[in-house]
Design a protein around this motif. Sequence first.
Motif, PDB file in Angstrom:
ATOM      1  N   UNK A   6      19.126   9.267 -99.097  1.00 20.45           N
ATOM      2  CA  UNK A   6      19.253   7.978 -99.800  1.00 20.45           C
ATOM      3  C   UNK A   6      20.724   7.608 -99.995  1.00 20.45           C
ATOM      4  N   UNK A   7      21.538   8.578-100.424  1.00 21.28           N
ATOM      5  CA  UNK A   7      22.963   8.311-100.616  1.00 21.28           C
ATOM      6  C   UNK A   7      23.634   7.948 -99.298  1.00 21.28           C
ATOM      7  N   UNK A  13      25.406   1.286 -95.611  1.00 24.20           N
ATOM      8  CA  UNK A  13      25.092  -0.133 -95.754  1.00 24.20           C
ATOM      9  C   UNK A  13      26.220  -0.931 -96.403  1.00 24.20           C
ATOM     10  N   UNK A  14      27.194  -0.225 -96.997  1.00 22.22           N
ATOM     11  CA  UNK A  14      28.296  -0.896 -97.670  1.00 22.22           C
ATOM     12  C   UNK A  14      29.353  -1.388 -96.689  1.00 22.22           C
ATOM     13  N   UNK A  35      32.854  -2.968 -90.986  1.00 24.71           N
ATOM     14  CA  UNK A  35      32.951  -4.411 -90.823  1.00 24.71           C
ATOM     15  C   UNK A  35      34.235  -4.878 -91.487  1.00 24.71           C
ATOM     16  N   UNK A  36      34.707  -6.070 -91.112  1.00 25.13           N
ATOM     17  CA  UNK A  36      36.029  -6.523 -91.522  1.00 25.13           C
ATOM     18  C   UNK A  36      36.017  -7.111 -92.925  1.00 25.13           C
ATOM     19  N   UNK A  37      36.464  -6.347 -93.891  1.00 27.70           N
ATOM     20  CA  UNK A  37      36.611  -6.804 -95.266  1.00 27.70           C
ATOM     21  C   UNK A  37      37.953  -6.312 -95.790  1.00 27.70           C
TER      22      UNK A  37
END
Length: 232
Positions: A6-7, A13-14, A35-37
């Motif tokens: 789960x962790x 997913x973050x 992803x680009x953040x």
Amino acid sequence: MAAFQRRKAQRLARADGSRKGALDARAAPVAARGCAVQKKDCAWLLVTHELCDRDHVMTALEKATGDVVLKFEPFVLHVLCRELQDAQLLHSVAIDSGFRNSGITVGRGGKIVMAVRSTHCLEVPLSHNGKLMVSEEYIEFLIHLANQKMEENRRRIDRFYKRLELALKTAVSTNNLPAEEMEKNCSVYVHRRKRKTIREQGVRTSPKDHDEELQPEDDPESNLDIFAEMMI
């Protein structure tokens, strides 16, 4: 096991919150998707995972209007581990590979995180309110120093990768041994680590001390980004 899965799913997913904002190409074979953040409240004039040169830095400084700092940050890797012995194995490999600031944390609910970290950082102010506070000659010196640290960082990463591969192969072989042989190997591992610690610290002990077990998990270091980068 369910809690670990789960962790893991939640972390994958973050979004990528690193300064670069995307996955380092060198990390792609062993890390999760990114992803680009970009992080807020900070303007990055130049970020690179490669060796840097004077022209790139000076061009970036021309865009500066506030305070500018040249930073080199070495390799950092955080691994969520299923079992404590997995974290201990990773910790041993990290220390032997030159990542002396590595450590293990055990959080609420038994969450085990192994942090692979080094200490050869660099952080130097270059300008204040848009005004360059150091000479170009000094900037060239800093770039040379940062590039040396980057090359050393790559060597440590290579050592870590190769030694981890070997350690995992050895662990798999050991798991297939009878219980008596596994206990014997574990005892040898513990005594070797104790002798190594004694040599590094230059401590004299009695023969009785050498019979006491050294617990690999007794390392208070902890804390949390990923892979080396140089930025201003």
